[in-house]
Design an enzyme around this catalytic site. Sequence first.
Site, PDB file in Angstrom:
ATOM      1  N   LYS A   1       0.841  -1.210   0.000  1.00  0.00           N
ATOM      2  CA  LYS A   1       0.000   0.000   0.000  1.00  0.00           C
ATOM      3  C   LYS A   1       0.869   1.251   0.000  1.00  0.00           C
ATOM      4  CE  LYS A   1      -4.105  -1.780   0.040  1.00  0.00           C
ATOM      5  NZ  LYS A   1      -5.037  -1.519  -1.064  1.00  0.00           N
TER       6      LYS A   1
ATOM      7  N   CYS B   1      -5.550 -10.256   3.754  1.00  0.00           N
ATOM      8  CA  CYS B   1      -4.916  -9.137   4.466  1.00  0.00           C
ATOM      9  C   CYS B   1      -4.650  -9.427   5.937  1.00  0.00           C
ATOM     10  CB  CYS B   1      -5.785  -7.898   4.357  1.00  0.00           C
ATOM     11  SG  CYS B   1      -6.228  -7.513   2.665  1.00  0.00           S
TER      12      CYS B   1
END
Lengths: 154, 574
Positions: free
Chosen positions: B358, B503
């Site tokens: 990210k 995740c």
Amino acid sequence: MRTELEEIFKRHAHAKRDSLIPILQEIQDKMGYLSEEAVVSVGQHLNIATSKIYGVATFYNQFRFEPKGKNHVMVCRGTACHVLGSQTVLEAIENKLKIKAGQTSRDGLFSIEVVACIGACGLAPVLNINGNFHAKVTVEKIDEIIESYRNKEE
Amino acid sequence: MNINIEVNNKLIQAKKGETILTALNREGIHVPTLCYMKDLMPTGACRMCVVEVEKKPNLITACSYPVEEGMKIKTNSPRVVHSRKTIIELLLSNHPDDCLYCERNGNCELQKLSEQYNIRERRISGKKNKYRVDQSSASIFRDPAKCILCGRCIRVCEEIEKVTAIDFVGRGSKTIINSAFNKGLNVSSCVNCGQCIMACPTGALHEISHIDRVEAALNNPEKMVVIQHAPSISVSIAEEFGLKPGADINGVMNAALRKIGFSKVFDTSFSADLTIMEESSELIHRITNNGVLPMFTSCCPGWIKYVEEFRPEFIKNLSTCKSPQQMLGAVIKSYYAEQEKINPENIFSVSIMPCTAKKFECSREEMTNNGIADIDAVLTTRELVKLIKAYGIDINNIEPELADNPLGTRSSAGKIFGNTGGVMEAALRTAYFKLTGEELINYKIDAVRGEESRKEAKIQIGKLEIGVAVVSGLAAADKLLTEIENGRKDIHFIEVMTCPGGCIAGGGQPITHDVKRIKSRIKSLYDIDKTDSIKASHQNPYIKEIYENYLGEPLSHKSHELLHTHYSKRDVLK
């Protein structure tokens, strides 16, 4: 370069990963070193990641990743030469040329390669520059030897 | 169980073909390991796991040696212990003496082993490595001086992710782990997933920290610093504060973030709902208009980079939706800024992610609007823990608080994004409603749940049968791509997550190899889904509001401008 590579790949048309080293050797024979482009295309040909090929190639002293210099200095690091001080000779050459073994000087005049044994143990420690042998080399003689090749260029 | 072996004078049973280590672990007999990693090819490189076997002249590595009938094994004989001690001493001989300054101080396997084997002096002193650190990557920092060459990062990168960005370079004492031509991770094929960080036993690998820039923004009176947290964060940080692993401390975390000084706390699960609205519409649009199928999810930045690098022919199959992080970033600096009459340039937008990729994603040039980045800084779960500790916040003694609206209310469909299969399940709930006009009777779709690397199902929606697949781990994804390339046509929608398990086991999460902790996080997210009242993204009242007040409808012009993006082929050293 592209065509030379393709010729080599043609000879190894259905090669698998076990042909990696022979292919790298052929490339080096032809071009004098393994360029980034060459390694990447070997990877595509054999379906091996570039990092893997680089890993294998750096494991062996025989592969270089920079083109050879005009004067290629081979330093023997065999047992007899080692006993008679080839390590300090190598360090002196590296200091003189300001490059490490495997590298090529920026002006392209010199490159250094470490070899296991040239088979001239009676002459130890021995250097081979462009095919010429230099016997019983000492640190003191390095300056003179290197300069003699540099002067030939001028 | 067809082999009898004797371990420390006790008879145990083992299965033919398994390694000594597997048999010992099942019996609860502990053997220390360093280079071994479950599910990866054993290499026997570090020799920490050596055991003594009667009638064998040398010590043998338990991780790579198969059991044999009648073996008599000693796991703690003086010879074994001496050998292990020497290995640790040799590893420490050229290791930097900077534990106090090290990222992994207190959570380092080498440090732990050295303590376990009571190593209290430097008996062997080696030449220290002086390799340059590699901080070229947007996500991952490498310090080869701290590397003990166990090769776990290499194997994860190759076997689980099929990226193979790094390998051993050189030979003997000069060996280091590096990318091709020692050129740095930024030009390598690295997808920034951070699974190498999770695999690393020492401090040789960690994320590129954004804590400094976040603190600078917090101390800048001109900046309004807002923060969002990803669905998996609230169920992942409890264990770092001594609470039960997997416990959901969402409210407490909101309160802690406000105490640190963030002016608004938003929930990425809200934009996960937004993603579902857009993505399910895109899927229906593709199915009903003969668009490119199968469609792949695009939430995972590691996966996106993988396709751009290795499989550019599938770029057209990727959903054009931005990830939830980027969607919320875009919405904060447009919808929210307009509503609150704030100049978007004065907003500093931070996200907390279980992910290192990210950090790379937020720096992509596509992820901007009028030259303003959607997201300004990304903190991993680990960095959040550090931040909370640095601000002296006592997690056990604060009252839970709610996130800030209009970007803080979520459905539980948005929350389960953290699990592998979660995006799929959430998308199907909304797609079902959009296609039939009715809600699902049973929201739980078992076929897409579970930790397997691949799950497939056929889902009946009205008259339409949709083939779906869920994969986690890029090696598993690549295998599916090859099947599609070879003509598979029965799958329409595919969810891909780079990290195995999704995740909740991302590269930015607290470092642990305890499978139970990962399982408890998965369970916790599904438990939330069980008890929540809003179970589908389209039921979220604030989602309805943002479409009514601002976006219009899914796939509208405004949506495209803010919430969708494009991808392009990437040339890297691969």
